[in-house]
Design a protein around this motif. Sequence first.
Motif, PDB file in Angstrom:
ATOM      1  N   SER A  43     -36.676   6.720  14.254  1.00  0.00           N
ATOM      2  CA  SER A  43     -35.714   6.901  13.166  1.00  0.00           C
ATOM      3  C   SER A  43     -36.389   6.980  11.801  1.00  0.00           C
ATOM      4  N   SER A  44     -37.696   6.704  11.744  1.00  0.00           N
ATOM      5  CA  SER A  44     -38.422   6.716  10.473  1.00  0.00           C
ATOM      6  C   SER A  44     -38.822   8.138  10.112  1.00  0.00           C
ATOM      7  N   PRO A  45     -38.695   8.512   8.830  1.00  0.00           N
ATOM      8  CA  PRO A  45     -39.182   9.842   8.417  1.00  0.00           C
ATOM      9  C   PRO A  45     -40.704   9.940   8.484  1.00  0.00           C
ATOM     10  N   TYR A  46     -41.379   8.798   8.652  1.00  0.00           N
ATOM     11  CA  TYR A  46     -42.841   8.771   8.682  1.00  0.00           C
ATOM     12  C   TYR A  46     -43.400   8.616  10.090  1.00  0.00           C
ATOM     13  N   VAL A  47     -42.567   8.766  11.089  1.00  0.00           N
ATOM     14  CA  VAL A  47     -43.042   8.585  12.462  1.00  0.00           C
ATOM     15  C   VAL A  47     -44.212   9.522  12.735  1.00  0.00           C
ATOM     16  N   GLY A 103     -52.814  13.393   5.945  1.00  0.00           N
ATOM     17  CA  GLY A 103     -54.175  13.308   6.455  1.00  0.00           C
ATOM     18  C   GLY A 103     -54.384  12.174   7.437  1.00  0.00           C
ATOM     19  N   SER A 104     -53.556  11.136   7.364  1.00  0.00           N
ATOM     20  CA  SER A 104     -53.704  10.036   8.310  1.00  0.00           C
ATOM     21  C   SER A 104     -53.378  10.478   9.724  1.00  0.00           C
ATOM     22  N   ALA A 105     -52.403  11.358   9.859  1.00  0.00           N
ATOM     23  CA  ALA A 105     -52.064  11.890  11.184  1.00  0.00           C
ATOM     24  C   ALA A 105     -53.175  12.797  11.695  1.00  0.00           C
ATOM     25  N   ALA A 133     -46.535  16.318  15.110  1.00  0.00           N
ATOM     26  CA  ALA A 133     -45.210  16.643  14.583  1.00  0.00           C
ATOM     27  C   ALA A 133     -45.088  16.228  13.120  1.00  0.00           C
ATOM     28  N   TYR A 134     -45.712  15.096  12.744  1.00  0.00           N
ATOM     29  CA  TYR A 134     -45.672  14.674  11.344  1.00  0.00           C
ATOM     30  C   TYR A 134     -46.398  15.679  10.461  1.00  0.00           C
ATOM     31  N   LEU A 135     -47.538  16.155  10.924  1.00  0.00           N
ATOM     32  CA  LEU A 135     -48.258  17.179  10.170  1.00  0.00           C
ATOM     33  C   LEU A 135     -47.400  18.419   9.984  1.00  0.00           C
ATOM     34  N   ASP A 136     -46.733  18.829  11.038  1.00  0.00           N
ATOM     35  CA  ASP A 136     -45.879  20.011  10.946  1.00  0.00           C
ATOM     36  C   ASP A 136     -44.783  19.816   9.901  1.00  0.00           C
ATOM     37  N   ARG A 137     -44.180  18.613   9.884  1.00  0.00           N
ATOM     38  CA  ARG A 137     -43.082  18.358   8.935  1.00  0.00           C
ATOM     39  C   ARG A 137     -43.574  18.320   7.501  1.00  0.00           C
ATOM     40  N   CYS A 138     -44.820  17.914   7.306  1.00  0.00           N
ATOM     41  CA  CYS A 138     -45.358  17.767   5.952  1.00  0.00           C
ATOM     42  C   CYS A 138     -45.906  19.068   5.387  1.00  0.00           C
TER      43      CYS A 138
END
Length: 325
Positions: A55-59, A72-74, A107-112
């Motif tokens: 549920s976190s936007p930062y998952v 960059g952390s991902a 997926a986080y990289l893609d969203r960012c």
Amino acid sequence: MSLSLIARSALLTLWALTPFIQMNGQTNNPLMSTIVKQHDAGLETLLARQVTDPSSPYVGAIPDDTGLHHPGSAAALLKSAAAAYLNPDSGFHRDPALFQRMRIAAAYLDRCQTADGNINLLTTNFNSPPDTGFAVENVASAARLARIHRDDVLFGLMEPFLRRAAEGLIKGGIHTPNHRWVVSAALAQLNELFPDERCVDRIDAWLAEGIDIDRHGQYIERSTTVYNAVTDTALILMAIKLDRPELLDPVRHNLDAMARLLHANGEAVTEISRRQDLNTRGDLRRYWFALRTLAIRDRNGVYAAMLARSSPNGPIWPCSWSSPN
């Protein structure tokens, strides 16, 4: 760079330099198991910090000390995780739970990613090609390992981000001198994965400006504990990926200079820096990749000795060659 991150670099360097290691009879190095264990321990630390709440936007990301979730952390997690996931000696080898962690990181990289293909450095640089270049170095390394192991599923996690990032790096600019080489190295890695003459053309445009190294072996930023090493790593990647061995010459010139800028306790001189490491205490840890690569490639005993000083606890993977001269 912590010891666990040096272990990560060691593990990835092993993959990159297998032909040279075999040439020197290093394939059964007794410390390899130690490197893998240290790498696994470092990866466990990263995984413990990764956001997994769906549920976190930062998952998928890992917060920094101030609570910011940099893209960059991902990317860094993907590089570390892929090295373990694909190594039969790792405790994470083909671990489905680790694959899920890589999936949410990708997926986080893609969203960012911005419409231009770039990412943001949340403290200062937005829609930033150089910060995208740093991220691509990690993700492209992971993707290269996946391709070597014919893992199309793992490769597919990272392919969309990398293809979009190529578009941003081909047309984007930079902020500081070393960024030219970071971006160029990332483009060299991308060109290896997805051949595109536009990548090489952009690299050649940056190289046409000339490599910013002086007669004393210092790049223009004179950052002896940070950006010298960043530039050395970038030039090595370009030399290998583009088959341009002449790009190793400035790296050698810089490493030779650094051999003369060490205090007796292994600390590097920083009084000459034009960057944030000015008058700070630091050592050679960030040069690990450059020293290891050229110690093997050149059979250079001086670089091997400097490599032994790159870890506060001694050499993580000792070299024993004598200098050829």
